[in-house]
Design an enzyme around this catalytic site. Structure first.
Site, mmCIF file in Angstrom:
data_model
loop_
_atom_site.group_PDB
_atom_site.id
_atom_site.type_symbol
_atom_site.label_atom_id
_atom_site.label_comp_id
_atom_site.label_asym_id
_atom_site.label_seq_id
_atom_site.Cartn_x
_atom_site.Cartn_y
_atom_site.Cartn_z
ATOM 1 N N ASP A 115 -6.089 72.664 33.368
ATOM 2 C CA ASP A 115 -7.336 73.117 32.727
ATOM 3 C C ASP A 115 -8.552 72.293 33.123
ATOM 4 O O ASP A 115 -9.597 72.370 32.478
ATOM 5 C CB ASP A 115 -7.171 73.122 31.210
ATOM 6 C CG ASP A 115 -6.892 71.738 30.643
ATOM 7 O OD1 ASP A 115 -6.517 70.834 31.407
ATOM 8 O OD2 ASP A 115 -7.052 71.552 29.419
ATOM 9 N N GLU A 116 -8.451 71.499 34.188
ATOM 10 C CA GLU A 116 -9.573 70.687 34.646
ATOM 11 C C GLU A 116 -9.709 70.776 36.159
ATOM 12 O O GLU A 116 -8.707 70.775 36.879
ATOM 13 C CB GLU A 116 -9.380 69.211 34.279
ATOM 14 C CG GLU A 116 -9.260 68.911 32.806
ATOM 15 C CD GLU A 116 -9.032 67.429 32.564
ATOM 16 O OE1 GLU A 116 -9.852 66.606 33.022
ATOM 17 O OE2 GLU A 116 -8.012 67.078 31.945
#
Length: 406
Positions: A105-106
């Site tokens: 998610d990054e």
């Protein structure tokens, strides 16, 4: 000329994805957790409403419920998170090919070459937030800076759904007053060492002599000195050049301990199916198989073997994994967790020629046709459309769909 680097961090990613199908829970505290009945009773993610009750990732469900009795619990669906991660990174690539995922998610983005097309770093960050909210219904926070470390710290500065610009003009004002524990790569043990030496803030860290930090922390000390002073120059990699997968595996903690070869075969069948389907999806083969076994006392043994030829077939992975277990484990001894991993990967198109006799070659080719047909059926009709009979109606806690897709 300074680079313009973004760090994009999805807000409460797992929980946000789950809430897309549960809009009625949008304004109440929600956490994603494993199933306590399967001994996975740990908080994996939480939304902003749960954070207000100090619900924390990695704490047990009962601890979280004690803080927040009205906490709504949702099961994880890892295949969904992977699908959304791919969609999100595809959106990033509309703005630059310099996209480096840091986790599911990054991602870091170097948009230096895109400024004339899309505007300033802040404008690109805000456009990304609007695009992802509009197309996927998710929010993210973005840090904009002249290096990767400050961009990462910027994405944490104004959560959720915020953009923070950390420039050469303001980084001392924004970051230096913060607790040194907030410095990227400073863990609790390192923070304790720094505190004992009188270093309590990021500013203290930046102003400390580099030699003293190196004496205190070794190479990490010099690295942290550079990070605190904005001297990081590490590049953002192109999305197409991100590190190749080195292994593909899957493991499960069972609802009850496995006892005996029949239980073991059920588990190994499901895990081998998962590993094989992922290998075929990545167009790779494994030249070795590794098996990790954890007993009820949490003792782990790990064994591996090289194969005579690389494979991405469930039947062959199953056969080799069972061989490893039979050679290294007392079959009547209980097993709490089992992990099957394909190692020493190679591109399936570059895999060495099979060295089997003709009849084994024919068997391999037949097996490959069967398993690729299974892939097609699952793609058309869903992951649960077809599975191995041995796995159906098991009582050890294996869900074929979740196993294959996480």
């Amino acid at each position: 000329m300074d680079r313009t680097i973004l760090h994009c961090d999805m807000d409460g990613f797992y929980a946000s994805v789950e809430l897309l199908e549960h809009p009625e829970l949008k304004h109440v505290p929600v956490a994603v957790c494993g199933n306590p009945e399967n001994r996975h009773g740990i908080i994996l993610a939480k939304n902003t409403h749960a954070k207000k009750y100090n619900v924390k990732t990695a704490e047990t469900v009962w601890q979280a419920k004690k803080k927040c009795p009205d906490l709504h619990l949702l099961p994880p669906h890892h295949y969904k998170y992977k699908e959304y991660s791919l969609k999100i990174n595809e959106i990033y690539q509309r703005f630059t090919d310099m996209v480096e995922p840091f986790s599911i998610d990054e991602s870091w983005l170097d948009v230096s070459a895109s400024l004339k097309l899309f505007g300033t770093g802040r404008q690109i960050a805000d456009t990304l937030r609007e695009t992802i909210r509009g197309e996927l219904g998710l929010t993210l926070s973005v840090g904009v800076s002249f290096n990767k470390i400050f961009a990462k710290m910027g994405s944490d500065y104004n959560k959720p759904d915020g953009t923070t610009v950390i420039s050469r003009d303001n980084y001392k004002q924004l970051l230096w007053p913060m607790n040194v524990r907030k410095m990227f790569f400073v863990g609790s043990a390192t923070a304790e060492k720094l505190n004992k030496s009188g270093i309590h803030t990021i500013g203290d860290l930046a102003r400390t002599d580099r030699g003293l930090l190196t004496a205190l922390l070794g190479k990490q000390g010099g690295m942290l000195y550079e990070y605190a002073n904005g001297l990081d120059s590490s590049p953002v990699c192109r999305y197409s050049e991100r590190e190749k997968i080195k292994s593909v595996g899957n493991g499960t903690t069972f609802r009850r301990n496995l006892i005996g070869i029949d239980d073991i075969k059920v588990a190994v069948t499901a895990l081998s199916d998962t590993v094989a389907s992922r290998l075929r999806k990545y167009q790779m083969k494994g030249a070795g198989i590794k098996v990790d076994i954890k007993d009820p006392d949490f003792k782990v043994i790990s064994r591996q073997k090289q194969l005579s030829a690389p494979t991405n077939l469930a039947e062959e992975i199953f056969r080799e994994a069972i061989s490893i277990i039979e050679a290294s484990w007392k079959l009547n001894a209980p097993i709490r967790m089992l992990t099957i991993t394909a190692i020493n990967l190679c591109d399936e198109n570059e895999a060495q020629q099979l060295s089997f006799f003709d009849e084994n070659t024919a068997s391999h080719e037949k097996g490959e046709k069967v398993e690729r047909a299974i892939d097609d059926i699952r793609a058309r009709f869903g992951e649960n459309a077809i599975t191995f009979g041995r796995v159906l109606n098991n009582d050890i806690g294996i869900d074929p769909k979740d196993n294959r897709s996480d």
